[in-house]
Design an enzyme around this catalytic site. Structure first.
Site, PDB file in Angstrom:
ATOM      1  CG  HIS A  67      10.372   9.618  10.938  1.00  0.00           C
ATOM      2  ND1 HIS A  67       9.562  10.402  10.147  1.00  0.00           N
ATOM      3  CD2 HIS A  67       9.557   9.102  11.891  1.00  0.00           C
ATOM      4  CE1 HIS A  67       8.321  10.338  10.604  1.00  0.00           C
ATOM      5  NE2 HIS A  67       8.289   9.578  11.664  1.00  0.00           N
ATOM      6  CG  ASP A 168       4.631  11.180  12.304  1.00  0.00           C
ATOM      7  OD1 ASP A 168       5.785  10.779  12.488  1.00  0.00           O
ATOM      8  OD2 ASP A 168       3.756  10.499  11.733  1.00  0.00           O
ATOM      9  CD  GLU A 198       8.317   6.232  10.461  1.00  0.00           C
ATOM     10  OE1 GLU A 198       7.803   5.445  11.261  1.00  0.00           O
ATOM     11  OE2 GLU A 198       7.639   7.089   9.846  1.00  0.00           O
ATOM     12  CD  GLU A 199       5.389   9.165   8.422  1.00  0.00           C
ATOM     13  OE1 GLU A 199       4.632   8.183   8.334  1.00  0.00           O
ATOM     14  OE2 GLU A 199       5.409   9.907   9.415  1.00  0.00           O
ATOM     15  CG  ASP A 221       7.843   8.398  15.202  1.00  0.00           C
ATOM     16  OD1 ASP A 221       7.192   9.438  15.041  1.00  0.00           O
ATOM     17  OD2 ASP A 221       8.097   7.608  14.275  1.00  0.00           O
ATOM     18  CG  HIS A 307       0.017  10.112   9.453  1.00  0.00           C
ATOM     19  ND1 HIS A 307       0.253   9.003   8.683  1.00  0.00           N
ATOM     20  CD2 HIS A 307       1.168  10.330  10.142  1.00  0.00           C
ATOM     21  CE1 HIS A 307       1.489   8.570   8.906  1.00  0.00           C
ATOM     22  NE2 HIS A 307       2.059   9.349   9.804  1.00  0.00           N
TER      23      HIS A 307
HETATM   24 CO    CO Z   1       4.068   9.029  10.684  1.00  0.00          CO
HETATM   25 ZN    ZN Z   2       6.564   9.103  12.761  1.00  0.00          ZN
END
Ligand code: CO
Ligand code: ZN
Length: 335
Positions: A67, A168, A198-199, A221, A307
């Site tokens: 992603h 990420d 994606e998130e 990922d 994150h």
């Molecule tokens: Co993420």
């Molecule tokens: Zn991710």
């Protein structure tokens, strides 16, 4: 610096493209893959789809997904003094917010402050935080309700490790780009999909998997690690190789795909780890449950502080992930 790998990681992680606003990152990735793929297109949700190979009797239609969106914030209210209240796009951790710097997709920079906290032992909630873009009143605030920003944090090398705001999953995008570069030939019709949203719930992968209708799917990922002080128990560490996902909160990887990945790693002398992630999921889930179902797995890049605005990976895990993905896509998929 020096290595082209690091330069690409720096380039992709410093772009601001939160979920739904992937225009800039898509343009940068398109630039990288256009000379490497046989065909490149963009679908209705903005997924960038690069095809390599035409398929053969020994081949399959394979979907590889990483992603390109990142977590971010979206302005919900601007007060008379020009302070911006916001909500999250994706899984925002309030702990990492105050003192953070952000940049709106429009280019406007800002910093995050918080209301006075009566209990100093507690982190402010999202509702208690605001963005200050240096405006003196609501009228001269350059941000409108609905404007979106990402975290501002330059790429950084720390010892053997690499740190950036959106490892990420720009690191997964890098792995797919470098796999495409390294791939001499493939018996498959291989689709390298750089997915959107994606998130916020694997939305780009959901529609692109339906459109491609693959026989086999793999996501790339990040995953969490269990190698920092007093963290949750997890058998994955930085620097010990990419991780072959067995389970996360959204998917049980197809055991045949897991075996194929592990066999290929062992045959090629590539280090790998076995991954069980108790919270979180990836695009592989969307591929697995599309249409009537698809055997799917995921190759994970171990990552600390996922994150947060400073996500950390080990460069050797990235190189080994490229080696393993290249070996997987080069030969027949025996599952
Ligand atoms: Co993420
Ligand atoms: Zn991710």
């Amino acid at each position: 610096m020096e290595s082209t790998l690091k330069l690409l990681i720096k380039k992709l992680t410093e772009i601001f493209s939160p979920s739904g606003y992937e225009t800039d990152i898509r343009a940068a990735i398109h630039d990288e893959v256009k000379r490497l793929a046989d065909d490149v297109r963009v679908d209705a949700l903005g997924n960038l789809i690069a095809r390599k190979g035409k398929g053969s009797a020994k081949g399959k239609r394979i979907m590889l997904a990483a992603h390109m969106d990142e977590i971010g914030l979206i302005a919900t209210h601007i007060d008379g003094n020009g302070f911006i209240r916001f909500t999250g796009i994706g899984g925002i951790r309030p702990l990492a917010l105050t003192g953070s710097r952000v940049r709106f997709v429009s280019g406007v920079p800002g910093v995050i402050g918080a209301d006075r906290i009566t209990d100093p032992g507690r982190a402010p909630t999202l509702e208690q935080c605001f963005i200050d873009v240096g405006a003196s009143n609501g009228k001269d605030c350059p941000v409108k309700v609905g404007d979106v920003c990402g975290f501002e944090r330059p790429f950084l090398e720390v010892g053997q490790r690499l740190v950036a705001k959106s490892m990420d999953d720009r690191i997964g995008c890098v792995v797919l780009i470098e796999t495409l570069r390294a791939l001499k030939s493939t018996p498959h019709e291989a689709y390298f999909v750089f997915t959107t949203q994606e998130e916020v719930g694997v939305r780009g992968a959901t529609t692109s998997a339906f459109g491609i209708d693959p026989h086999l799917g793999l996501a790339v990922d990040v995953t969490g690690v269990g190698d920092t002080p007093k963290c949750a128990k997890m058998e994955v560490s930085l620097g010990k190789g990419p991780a072959v996902k067995i389970k996360d909160a959204g998917m049980l990887a197809d055991p045949r795909v897991v075996d194929w990945m592990i066999r290929t790693a062992e045959k090629n002398g590539i280090p790998y780890q076995r991954e069980i992630l108790e919270a979180g999921g990836t695009d592989a889930r969307a591929i697995q449950v599309t249409r009537a179902g698809v055997p799917a797995g995921c190759l994970s890049i171990p990552c600390r502080y996922v994150h947060s605005p400073s996500e950390m990976v080990d460069e050797r895990d990235v190189s080994n992930a490229v080696k393993l993905m290249t070996a997987l896509v080069s030969g027949p998929a025996e599952i």
